[in-house]
Structure formats: C-alpha cells, structure tokens
Design an enzyme around this catalytic site. Structure first.
Site, mmCIF file in Angstrom:
data_model
loop_
_atom_site.group_PDB
_atom_site.id
_atom_site.type_symbol
_atom_site.label_atom_id
_atom_site.label_comp_id
_atom_site.label_asym_id
_atom_site.label_seq_id
_atom_site.Cartn_x
_atom_site.Cartn_y
_atom_site.Cartn_z
ATOM 1 N N ILE A 252 0.843 -1.205 0.000
ATOM 2 C CA ILE A 252 0.000 0.000 0.000
ATOM 3 C C ILE A 252 0.878 1.255 0.000
ATOM 4 C CG2 ILE A 252 -1.867 1.213 1.187
ATOM 5 C CD1 ILE A 252 -2.644 -1.536 2.438
ATOM 6 N N LEU B 163 12.517 -3.311 5.352
ATOM 7 C CA LEU B 163 12.481 -4.298 4.254
ATOM 8 C C LEU B 163 12.196 -5.714 4.745
ATOM 9 C CD1 LEU B 163 15.440 -2.975 2.008
ATOM 10 C CD2 LEU B 163 13.008 -2.370 1.905
ATOM 11 N N ILE C 33 11.546 0.985 12.613
ATOM 12 C CA ILE C 33 10.904 2.012 13.455
ATOM 13 C C ILE C 33 11.127 1.757 14.950
ATOM 14 C CG2 ILE C 33 9.170 2.797 11.784
ATOM 15 C CD1 ILE C 33 7.126 1.034 13.399
ATOM 16 N N ASN D 118 6.620 -5.613 17.496
ATOM 17 C CA ASN D 118 6.903 -4.851 16.266
ATOM 18 C C ASN D 118 5.847 -3.748 16.058
ATOM 19 O OD1 ASN D 118 8.637 -4.959 13.623
ATOM 20 N ND2 ASN D 118 6.533 -4.660 12.945
ATOM 21 N N SER E 177 -7.698 -1.011 10.255
ATOM 22 C CA SER E 177 -8.315 -2.075 9.461
ATOM 23 C C SER E 177 -9.756 -2.294 9.887
ATOM 24 C CB SER E 177 -7.520 -3.364 9.706
ATOM 25 O OG SER E 177 -8.233 -4.464 9.220
ATOM 26 N N TYR F 247 -2.875 -9.878 15.431
ATOM 27 C CA TYR F 247 -2.707 -8.798 14.440
ATOM 28 C C TYR F 247 -3.835 -7.768 14.591
ATOM 29 C CZ TYR F 247 -3.366 -6.300 10.087
ATOM 30 O OH TYR F 247 -3.589 -5.301 9.164
ATOM 31 N N LYS G 167 -3.984 -3.500 15.861
ATOM 32 C CA LYS G 167 -4.648 -2.361 15.205
ATOM 33 C C LYS G 167 -5.613 -1.682 16.177
ATOM 34 C CE LYS G 167 -2.626 -2.762 11.289
ATOM 35 N NZ LYS G 167 -1.552 -1.801 11.003
ATOM 36 N N PHE H 117 -10.688 -1.502 4.192
ATOM 37 C CA PHE H 117 -11.420 -2.742 3.976
ATOM 38 C C PHE H 117 -10.463 -3.689 3.212
ATOM 39 C CE2 PHE H 117 -15.433 -2.501 6.174
ATOM 40 C CZ PHE H 117 -15.199 -1.299 6.828
ATOM 41 N N ARG I 111 -16.994 -9.387 1.012
ATOM 42 C CA ARG I 111 -16.070 -8.361 1.490
ATOM 43 C C ARG I 111 -16.175 -7.109 0.630
ATOM 44 N NH1 ARG I 111 -16.053 -11.654 4.758
ATOM 45 N NH2 ARG I 111 -14.366 -12.670 5.891
HETATM 46 P P1 NAD Z 1 3.337 -4.664 3.550
HETATM 47 O O1 NAD Z 1 3.867 -5.756 4.386
HETATM 48 O O2 NAD Z 1 3.439 -4.792 2.067
HETATM 49 O O3 NAD Z 1 4.002 -3.280 3.981
HETATM 50 C C1 NAD Z 1 4.399 -3.020 5.304
HETATM 51 C C2 NAD Z 1 5.846 -2.529 5.252
HETATM 52 O O4 NAD Z 1 6.284 -2.265 6.591
HETATM 53 C C3 NAD Z 1 6.805 -3.561 4.656
HETATM 54 O O5 NAD Z 1 7.539 -2.932 3.610
HETATM 55 C C4 NAD Z 1 7.727 -3.959 5.818
HETATM 56 O O6 NAD Z 1 9.034 -4.243 5.398
HETATM 57 C C5 NAD Z 1 7.641 -2.716 6.699
HETATM 58 N N1 NAD Z 1 7.898 -2.941 8.140
HETATM 59 C C6 NAD Z 1 7.348 -3.879 8.951
HETATM 60 N N2 NAD Z 1 7.827 -3.740 10.212
HETATM 61 C C7 NAD Z 1 8.679 -2.686 10.187
HETATM 62 C C8 NAD Z 1 9.509 -2.049 11.166
HETATM 63 N N3 NAD Z 1 9.550 -2.483 12.423
HETATM 64 N N4 NAD Z 1 10.249 -0.991 10.797
HETATM 65 C C9 NAD Z 1 10.244 -0.539 9.511
HETATM 66 N N5 NAD Z 1 9.503 -1.115 8.542
HETATM 67 C C10 NAD Z 1 8.730 -2.170 8.881
HETATM 68 O O7 NAD Z 1 1.813 -4.432 3.972
HETATM 69 P P2 NAD Z 1 0.671 -3.545 3.288
HETATM 70 O O8 NAD Z 1 -0.353 -4.465 2.764
HETATM 71 O O9 NAD Z 1 1.266 -2.516 2.425
HETATM 72 O O10 NAD Z 1 0.050 -2.883 4.594
HETATM 73 C C11 NAD Z 1 0.436 -1.598 5.048
HETATM 74 C C12 NAD Z 1 -0.269 -1.333 6.366
HETATM 75 O O11 NAD Z 1 -1.670 -1.408 6.174
HETATM 76 C C13 NAD Z 1 0.071 -2.336 7.474
HETATM 77 O O12 NAD Z 1 0.143 -1.644 8.696
HETATM 78 C C14 NAD Z 1 -1.112 -3.268 7.451
HETATM 79 O O13 NAD Z 1 -1.323 -3.879 8.691
HETATM 80 C C15 NAD Z 1 -2.244 -2.312 7.105
HETATM 81 N N6 NAD Z 1 -3.405 -2.974 6.493
HETATM 82 C C16 NAD Z 1 -3.215 -3.774 5.395
HETATM 83 C C17 NAD Z 1 -4.298 -4.431 4.842
HETATM 84 C C18 NAD Z 1 -4.111 -5.347 3.659
HETATM 85 O O14 NAD Z 1 -5.002 -6.143 3.388
HETATM 86 N N7 NAD Z 1 -3.019 -5.263 2.914
HETATM 87 C C19 NAD Z 1 -5.582 -4.252 5.390
HETATM 88 C C20 NAD Z 1 -5.739 -3.417 6.497
HETATM 89 C C21 NAD Z 1 -4.620 -2.769 7.044
HETATM 90 N N1 UDP Z 2 -10.614 -16.649 1.102
HETATM 91 C C1 UDP Z 2 -10.768 -17.874 0.468
HETATM 92 N N2 UDP Z 2 -9.633 -18.525 0.058
HETATM 93 C C2 UDP Z 2 -8.377 -18.041 0.248
HETATM 94 C C3 UDP Z 2 -8.246 -16.779 0.904
HETATM 95 C C4 UDP Z 2 -9.391 -16.121 1.324
HETATM 96 O O1 UDP Z 2 -11.875 -18.348 0.270
HETATM 97 O O2 UDP Z 2 -7.393 -18.684 -0.125
HETATM 98 C C5 UDP Z 2 -11.832 -15.923 1.530
HETATM 99 C C6 UDP Z 2 -11.904 -15.694 3.021
HETATM 100 O O3 UDP Z 2 -12.480 -16.801 3.662
HETATM 101 C C7 UDP Z 2 -12.775 -14.415 3.099
HETATM 102 C C8 UDP Z 2 -12.388 -13.654 1.819
HETATM 103 O O4 UDP Z 2 -11.807 -14.636 0.944
HETATM 104 O O5 UDP Z 2 -14.149 -14.760 3.014
HETATM 105 C C9 UDP Z 2 -11.379 -12.551 2.054
HETATM 106 O O6 UDP Z 2 -10.271 -13.086 2.769
HETATM 107 P P1 UDP Z 2 -8.890 -12.302 2.912
HETATM 108 O O7 UDP Z 2 -7.949 -13.173 3.702
HETATM 109 O O8 UDP Z 2 -8.434 -11.847 1.562
HETATM 110 O O9 UDP Z 2 -9.284 -10.987 3.716
HETATM 111 P P2 UDP Z 2 -9.989 -10.801 5.160
HETATM 112 O O10 UDP Z 2 -11.358 -10.262 4.867
HETATM 113 O O11 UDP Z 2 -9.992 -12.102 5.863
HETATM 114 O O12 UDP Z 2 -9.125 -9.778 5.819
#
Ligand code: NAD
Ligand code: UDP
Length: 345
Positions: A12, A33, A60, A100, A125, A150, A154, A179, A232
């Site tokens: 993201i 990284l 961090i 972390n 999240s 996890y 959050k 989402f 979702r």
């Molecule tokens: P990602 O793992 O691709 O990116 C997170 C980055 O943080 C990585 O580059 C990792 O190397 C870095 N990182 C982790 N711990 C660190 C530390 N201690 N110091 C410095 N860097 C560190 O994940 P993403 O999907 O891009 O998610 C970004 C944020 O959004 C996260 O906080 C995640 O929890 C949150 N989020 C993600 C989702 C999703 O579905 N991807 C959904 C809701 C919230």
């Molecule tokens: N899901 C699935 N097969 C997979 C991964 C996810 O059927 O291999 C389904 C999961 O049960 C949920 C939806 O896809 O209903 C979204 O799951 P994901 O893990 O992507 O996100 P979540 O909403 O759990 O954060």
C-alpha cells in the site's frame, strides 16, 4: 507537504507514494524491508519520473536510526504503514506482533513528538469492528472482539493514538480503517508481493491463474450470503492510496473543527462482493481459468463485511473510482508481468 512514509516499500505504501507525488507532495520512506523489496521504490520513482525516492533502511523500533532521519529534515506529517500483517503468523508469534507493531509505533510517535511532527495517518483495518454490529459498517459502529493478535495490534494502537491526541491537542490523528485492498498500479510495475503462501484471496487467485498454485480453496459456501461464500468490500489499492492524500486535509486549518481531534474514516467502496464474485469476474475479464474447490470455513472469518464510506466522501471529498473489473484486471496485469514478484535487488 513533506511526508515521512513508514513501510513505504510495501504494497500500500508504494502505491501511496505515487499519489503523494502526483498531488505535489514529497516523501521520505523508512522501511526495514522485512516484508518488501527496494525494487518497488525504484519502480515508483520510474512511474513518477524522478531519479529516486528518498529511502532510509531503518527499523521504526530503532530510536537512533529514526533520530538521524528526523535530524536530516523536517516533516509535516507521517503516514504510518510499517507493521507486520499476517493474521495466521500473528497467532503463532503474538509477542513478535505486539513488539513490532505496538512497540514500533510507540517509538515512532515518541520520536515524532520530540521532533515537532504531530500529524499522523495510521493504517488501521476493518478488523477492529470484529463481527460487525451493523452492515454496512459506519464509523459509529462499536469496535468488536478481534480474533487474532494482528487485529488487536490495530485496535490497541487506535486507542493509544486517540489517548495521545486527547492528552496533547497539538496532535492530529487520522485512523483509516481499510477494507480489503486488491489490484495494482495500472502500469503493472508495482503490486502485492506476498512471501510464501498467500493468506489473502486476490494474491491466491492470481498465483493459481499464473500456474504457481494448483487450485484456490474457497473457505466455506454455507455462509448466510447470496451465494454462500464470504462477502467483502474489496477496494482498488490506487483508490486506497488516494484516500491518504485526501486525508492530509485533516492537517490543514480548513477542515479542523473547533479543536483538533482524532479523525476516523472507513476506506472502502461500500459494495460487497463474494469470494465467487471475485473468482468469476477474474475469469471473465482476464480470460484465464482459476480452478477452485470448496473447503471448510477458515477459523475467525465472518460472513459479511462492507462499509458505508459516506463520511470520507463528505469530509475528505474522497470516493473510490474503480470497480471490480478494474481490480481483477490490474491484479492480473501485475501478476502475469511479474510471475515471481520483484527481482532480487
Ligand atoms: P506490507 O507488508 O506490504 O508493507 C508493510 C511494510 O512495513 C513492509 O515494507 C515492511 O518491510 C515494513 N515494516 C514492517 N515492520 C517494520 C519495522 N519495524 N520498521 C520498519 N519497517 C517495517 O503491507 P501492506 O499491505 O502494504 O500494509 C500496510 C499497512 O496497512 C500495514 O500496517 C497493514 O497492517 C495495514 N493494512 C493492510 C491491509 C491489507 O489487506 N493489505 C488491510 C488493512 C490494514
Ligand atoms: N478466502 C478464500 N480462500 C483463500 C483466501 C481467502 O476463500 O485462499 C476468503 C476468506 O475466507 C474471506 C475472503 O476470501 O471470506 C477474504 O479473505 P482475505 O484473507 O483476503 O481478507 P480478510 O477479509 O480475511 O481480511
């Protein structure tokens, strides 16, 4: 604005950098990284058309490392993505996740306040709603019980940041509750690059489509949803990235109300799609097969989760632009052009 972007090399974060520069902002990335590859930042710079994205390989949790970053320049705000995010891993390694995500954020926030930067956007999240009390979910919906460490990081960090803002109103805190982000930048140059077996639906679908995995397991078809599979609020990552740029408005006088406060926004499209909707759209739009079979429900999953995104529209002027066809097309462009993710640097 000059923005400190923690976790900016990740999925993201990398997409958000593009939207920040497009809107005229500048950024410095801090990332250890642990779950990303610096090639993402090279590609972001190519897309933006600049020589490089300023990058510090710093954890961090490392005060001295952060102190050097803050000493080198002044930041108007921090967008804080850095964190561990694998739900299953967090159940096996709760200490590592709390240390972390919570430990890291406490140190980051301490260094921010010591260096006069009290504006933060935090990646929260939809998981903080637990099994949501209402659908579609508004920001007034009470937070719920998380089903894994996890999610608790959050939920707890939201509380930590709110309490810090309450005690010192010079802080401006924005909590963005994402989402389900999917998709990739339209260039096909950056995207989601999971380590090992993907936990999330879309990277699993794309890895099956590209031949890296045999079939998708659909976790349950007996939910109380139109086709029995989980529903979702999938949101294109470029839309999600744009929401961060829109949220920077919370730091300017214009949007502030009587006093500074914590701003909470749902970031979704407001539409619910089922697992099978996503699979079928992927096959239809991309013309590739995705074999799947029905498996038992996954522990901790809820039936339906989608939001009402009206608050972000009204206050930030942000609304998702992309639909399900864009999401599946762009996910596939990234995966098919980069079957093994980013090359080793
Ligand atoms: P990602 O793992 O691709 O990116 C997170 C980055 O943080 C990585 O580059 C990792 O190397 C870095 N990182 C982790 N711990 C660190 C530390 N201690 N110091 C410095 N860097 C560190 O994940 P993403 O999907 O891009 O998610 C970004 C944020 O959004 C996260 O906080 C995640 O929890 C949150 N989020 C993600 C989702 C999703 O579905 N991807 C959904 C809701 C919230
Ligand atoms: N899901 C699935 N097969 C997979 C991964 C996810 O059927 O291999 C389904 C999961 O049960 C949920 C939806 O896809 O209903 C979204 O799951 P994901 O893990 O992507 O996100 P979540 O909403 O759990 O954060």
């Amino acid at each position: 604005m000059n923005i400190l972007v923690t976790g900016g090399a990740g999925y993201i974060g990398s997409h958000t950098l593009i939207e920040l520069y497009k809107a005229g902002h500048t950024a410095v990335v801090v990332d250890n990284l642990s779950n990303s590859n610096p090639v993402s930042l090279q590609r972001v710079a190519e897309i933006i058309g600049i020589p490089e994205i300023p990058f510090c390989k710093v954890d961090i949790r490392d005060r001295e490392g952060l102190e050097k970053v803050f000493a080198a320049q002044k930041f108007d705000a921090c967008i804080h993505f850095a964190g561990l995010k694998a739900v299953g891993e967090s159940v096996e390694k709760p200490w590592e996740y709390y240390e972390n995500n919570i430990g890291g954020t406490l140190i980051l926030v301490d260094m921010m306040r010591k260096n006069g930067c009290k504006n933060i956007i935090f990646s929260s999240s939809a998981t903080v709603y637990g099994d949501p009390a209402e659908i579609p979910i508004t920001e007034n919906c009470p937070k719920g019980q998380c089903t894994n460490p996890y999610g608790w990081t959050k939920s707890m960090l939201e509380q930590v940041l709110m309490d810090i803002q309450k005690a010192d109103p010079a802080w401006n805190v924005v909590l963005l509750r994402y989402f389900n982000p999917v998709g990739a930048h339209q260039s096909g140059r950056i995207g989601e690059n999971p380590n090992g077996i993907p936990n999330n639906l879309m990277p699993y679908i794309t890895q099956v489509a590209v031949g890296k995995r045999k079939e998708l397991g659909v976790f349950g078809n007996d939910y109380p949803t139109p086709d029995g599979t989980g529903v979702r609020d999938f949101i294109h990552v470029v839309d999600l990235a744009a929401a961060h740029v829109a949220a920077l408005k919370c730091f300017t006088q214009a949007i502030r109300q009587s006093s500074n406060q914590t701003f909470v926004y749902n970031v979704g499209t407001g539409h619910g799609y089922s697992v099978l909707d996503m699979v079928k759209a992927f096959i239809r739009v991309n013309g590739v097969d995705v074999p799947y079979s029905i498996k038992p429900r996954r522990a901790g999953d809820i039936a339906t989760c989608y939001c009402n995104p009206d608050k972000a529209a009204a206050e930030l002027g942000w609304k998702a632009q992309y639909g399900i066809d864009d999401m599946v097309r762009d996910s596939w462009r990234w995966q098919s052009q980069n079957p093994d993710g980013y090359p080793e640097n």
